[in-house]
Design a protein around this motif. Structure first.
Motif: not given
Length: 283
Positions: A170-172, A215-219, A240-241, A252-253
């Protein structure tokens, strides 16, 4: 004696590697937090000098309808707090970034808590019981906890890496990935100051430093696993979530600001990427 409630979770397993000799861990069989009427009596039988509550119901989606979420994360915490007040001993309790609604990010300890799912609501209620009942307490909020053990996010992605052609992230959804080894070391620093008797009650945030999307963590996991295992990186689909059709809403954050912890305990918390590299190297 430090009495640790919750012996099989990833934080407890990390703390066992570094804890003082005077530490006793209680499993859910030895202290059943669902059995409210026996919690106080069970704690009294051990006569602890400190209680560290690492136990939690953390199945976020199931928590939307499972009463055990409220019992373990809230009602039982109230009883533990009452015991600590009666016996005049400090309570250290681990809470979560999910007490926040995610609208802001980089949360400070005194920012408004406004959980948007039942898990976060129950954890916040547990915090409130501790604050209203205990004389000496430390609440440590953490986020996105993982380890090189089983039944956690890193283990889940590792399994997908081995069995699937592609990964999804998820990017969001944004937060602060935290290794249980890091958190255990932080809690040991809290104990050292508790022992000296010069630590005021309060809430502290502890997470590996940085702000990252799922997404960045999984990458990052993907890249490190490919190097570790000598295999090709997997493709990762940006999602998206809402595409995951999860039962509980996700903030979200919920990234956490850890300046207060670092200043109070003179402890430099590692960056999330540095800690992730270390944990995957040890797999």
């Amino acid at each position: 004696m430090i009495l640790v409630i919750g012996s099989q979770g990833q934080l407890a397993l990390s703390f066992k590697k570094i804890c003082p000799n005077c530490t006793k861990f209680l499993s859910s069989q030895e202290l059943n937090l669902i059995d409210a009427q026996n919690i106080y009596k069970n704690l009294a039988a051990h006569k602890p000098s400190y209680i560290f509550n690492f136990a939690a119901y953390n199945q976020v989606d199931n928590a939307e309808h499972d009463e055990q979420n409220i019992i373990i994360n809230s009602s039982s915490v109230k009883i533990i707090a009452e015991y600590c007040k009666d016996k005049d001993i400090p309570l250290l309790h681990v809470s979560t970034d999910y007490v926040f609604d995610g609208a802001q990010g980089n949360y400070l300890e005194d920012d408004l808590a406004n959980p948007i799912n039942e898990y976060g609501k129950a954890k916040l209620a547990g915090e409130s019981f501790i604050q209203s009942i205990c004389k000496d307490y430390i609440i440590v909020r953490t986020a996105w906890l993982y380890s090189n053990g089983e039944n956690n996010f890193l283990n889940k992605i590792q399994t997908q890496f081995s069995n699937q052609d592609n990964l999804k992230g998820a990017i969001d959804i944004i937060g602060s990935p935290t290794s249980s080894d890091s958190l255990a070391k932080g809690i040991l620093e809290v104990f050292k100051k508790l022992e000296k008797g010069n630590l005021k009650s309060g809430i502290f945030h502890f997470a590996n430093k940085g702000r990252v999307s799922k997404y960045q963590f999984i990458d990052a996991i993907n890249g490190l696993l490919s190097k570790k295992l000598g295999e090709q990186k997997k493709g990762i689909e940006q999602m998206k979530n809402k595409d995951f059709d999860l039962e509980a809403p996700r903030p979200y954050d919920t990234s956490l600001n850890v300046n207060k912890f670092e200043a109070e305990f003179n402890f430099i918390i590692p960056e999330w990427e540095t800690e992730l590299s270390k944990i995957i190297f040890e797999l």
